[in-house]
Design an enzyme around this catalytic site. Structure first.
Site, short mmCIF file in Angstrom:
data_model
loop_
_atom_site.label_atom_id
_atom_site.label_comp_id
_atom_site.label_asym_id
_atom_site.label_seq_id
_atom_site.Cartn_x
_atom_site.Cartn_y
_atom_site.Cartn_z
N GLU A 72 0.79 -1.24 0.00
CA GLU A 72 0.00 0.00 0.00
C GLU A 72 0.83 1.30 0.00
OE1 GLU A 72 -3.92 -1.79 2.29
OE2 GLU A 72 -2.26 -1.07 3.51
C1 TNX Z 1 -4.57 -4.20 4.60
S1 TNX Z 1 -2.87 -6.57 4.34
C2 TNX Z 1 -3.32 -3.91 5.12
C3 TNX Z 1 -3.20 -3.40 6.47
C4 TNX Z 1 -4.54 -3.24 7.13
C5 TNX Z 1 -5.41 -4.41 6.79
C6 TNX Z 1 -6.72 -4.43 7.48
C7 TNX Z 1 -1.82 -5.47 4.20
C8 TNX Z 1 -0.52 -5.90 3.75
N1 TNX Z 1 -2.14 -4.21 4.48
O1 TNX Z 1 -2.50 -2.19 6.47
O2 TNX Z 1 -4.34 -3.19 8.51
O3 TNX Z 1 -5.63 -4.39 5.40
O4 TNX Z 1 -7.39 -5.63 7.27
#
Ligand code: TNX
Length: 569
Positions: free
Chosen positions: A359
């Site tokens: 992300e």
């Molecule tokens: C996605 S899974 C994220 C996290 C959040 C999560 C909540 C991932 C690698 N990144 O930053 O906490 O969703 O479910």
């Protein structure tokens, strides 16, 4: 299924059966004193009061590779049992741990001795044997009228054998205080070894901070189900949780926030070392994650020089993602990455360093892959193996690198391409393995962006074939992540972990041929009374036939509360 091998349970264990009042209670040869007589009478009464039959040898989670039941070999742990182990420090350590698990509920002394003569003379033997061909984590467990014998070629194998042994005893074994029970074990042989070498869970200590003691309890839950990796998500926008000497404000400033505005916190190096050592004693490797280049708001608050605009952002206590990043164009950022990863690597005996990579929406294309490739080289230079979320896929391959796949649709050409270039996968599908997803719409905490995950959804998938085109050989294993935006206490953690963690554990451990929802739900049901007895919170998932009758015999004495006595766990 092999010939002569009992199928995995598809029916509940039989209910208690009566035990004859005359069943042997060993009495001293002559002149018993009053206390001895009273103890013997109490034990005899206990057998009348709590005549629980041994459950079936196959009633274990995760289900063992091979089970051969022999009811003519049922055995009851006697008060005078000794735990004998190979004269090897690691084997003796497992024996002592087993004794500490069994002493509180039984009230038996269970002395640990090392064996030169390996025969279990009516007790428990944990024996290292190089000729046991069950791999680095396998074990064999024999229950006979002579006692219990666990054999393995490693201490890890003995440890897993001990966890199986624990589950074969009545649920009352989980009691923190002595109870009256017949400590019966079902006769036969279990031969067991894991399907995948990596079986993990992740705890996000960044969104909410959790005390060391809470993390140790999570380690205990992993150990019960033969998981061998604890991934700690140590840094995120809302908090930086690990002390770094060369950049002290990361923890001192960046650690003081969390989701919702609470006080946050961080682990000192000694705290972290304590978690690592506690996990290692349970054959669990800690995988530290420093999430880069995104998810870094807390670091930017502490060190604005790392921010692209060289300005400190406000501390963040919300739950959005994808807005922050360290400046990939500034060399100072790579000093930061080198220093931080260097200190974390030095604290971490395990081979893995997780660099996140998810992300980072504002770091795109070649800038992103360029950053990741430098970070990967830094990790390799520290002698560690790179792990990262599957967003790392487009970056160049580096020997050994592992991607953690968290998609919700098993068609993922980018990840498949990285695997073709040599990457291995840890699979954590968001819609099966994410422990922060709600069970049902009314689950009081958790998310639902990847869907609702009831126990069957957590159990009914195959890590070996889940990502289209990825061969099972490229799958290192499975991990269940617990993100903690809505999780604020150990009870919250346990509510989301149990009963789904054992489902994921079984996918990581048990041979695919044994996969069977109908049998699993009954075996899982038998864990409920264990958690209740141990004071562990869990979600009473409606699809699991939890026993309704109380299975916990009367406590013999009040739980001891002497603070001078060390916690046996
Ligand atoms: C996605 S899974 C994220 C996290 C959040 C999560 C909540 C991932 C690698 N990144 O930053 O906490 O969703 O479910």
């Amino acid at each position: 299924m092999h010939p002569g091998v009992a199928a995995v349970s598809t029916t509940p264990s039989p209910g208690p059966t009566a035990v004859p009042a005359t069943s042997a209670v060993p009495l001293p040869a002559r002149e018993p004193d009053a206390a001895t007589l009273a103890q013997a009478a109490e034990r005899a009464a206990g057998e009348l009061l709590a005549p629980s039959a041994p459950h079936r040898l196959a009633d274990v989670v995760p289900t063992p590779q091979r089970v051969h039941s022999d009811p003519t070999e049922d055995w009851t742990l006697p008060a005078e049992a000794v735990i004998v182990a190979s004269a090897d420090p690691a084997a003796l350590a497992v024996a002592e741990q087993l004794a500490q698990l069994l002493r509180p509920a039984t009230g038996y002394p269970l002395p640990v001795t090392d064996a030169t003569a390996p025969a279990p003379a009516g007790g428990i033997a944990l024996m290292l044997d190089d000729t046991t061909d069950l791999g680095a984590e396998g074990y064999r467990l024999d229950v006979t009228t002579n006692g219990v014998r666990v054999t393995a070629s490693t201490a890890a194998g003995l440890f897993y054998g001990a966890q199986t042994l624990r589950q074969l005893l009545p649920a009352a074994i989980e009691s923190p205080a002595p109870v009256t029970e017949r400590w019966a074990l079902p006769g036969g042989t279990i031969t067991d070894a894991p399907r995948f070498p990596y079986r993990g869970a992740m705890l996000d200590v960044a969104r909410h901070f959790f005390a060391v003691e809470d993390v140790l309890r999570v380690v205990d839950h992993l150990a019960r189900y033969k998981l061998n990796h604890l991934h700690l998500h140590l840094t995120d926008d809302q908090g930086w949780r690990i002390a770094v000497d060369s950049w002290p404000k990361l923890a001192e400033v960046g650690g003081t926030t969390e989701v919702g505005g609470g006080p946050g916190g961080h682990y000192t190096k000694a705290d972290y070392a304590r978690i690592v050592a506690y996990a290692a004693a349970r054959h669990i490797t800690v995988v530290p994650e420093i999430d880069l280049p995104g998810h870094t708001n807390a670091a930017l608050v502490a060190y604005p020089e790392l921010a692209p605009d060289k300005t400190a952002p406000p501390p963040y206590t919300g739950t959005e993602v994808g807005f922050s990043y360290v400046d990939p164009a500034d060399e100072r950022t790579y000093d930061f990455v080198t220093d931080v990863l260097g200190e974390v690597a030095a604290l971490t005996p395990g081979p893995w360093l997780h660099i996140g990579g998810d992300e980072a929406f504002k770091v795109k294309g070649k800038v992103y892959t360029g950053f990741v490739e430098r970070a990967q080289r830094i990790v390799a230079g520290l002698g560690k193996t790179v792990v990262g979320w599957h967003q790392l896929a487009p970056a160049a391959h580096l020997d050994g690198r592992v991607l953690q796949w968290w998609g919700t649709n098993g068609e993922d050409p980018g990840t498949l391409d990285a695997v073709r270039r040599g990457a291995r996968l840890i699979v954590s599908p968001g819609n099966h393995a994410y422990l922060d997803m709600k069970y049902a719409p009314d689950t009081p905490i958790g998310h639902d962006w990847a869907g609702l995950i009831d126990v069957r959804q957590a159990y009914d998938w195959d890590p070996g074939t889940h990502v289209a085109g990825v061969p099972t050989e490229a799958v290192l294993g499975v991990e269940a992540p617990l993100w903690t935006e809505s999780v604020t206490s150990l009870a919250d953690i346990e509510l989301l972990l149990l009963p789904r963690l054992p489902a994921i554990a079984e996918l990581g451990w048990s041979p695919r041929e044994t996969h069977d929802w109908a049998g699993f739900r009954h075996r899982l049901a038998a864990q409920g009374p264990r958690w209740t007895t141990a004071g562990i919170t869990f979600h009473r998932a409606p699809e699991i036939p939890w026993p309704t009758t109380p299975t916990i015999p009367t406590q013999r004495t009040a739980p001891h509360t002497d603070p001078a006595t060390p916690d046996p766990r």
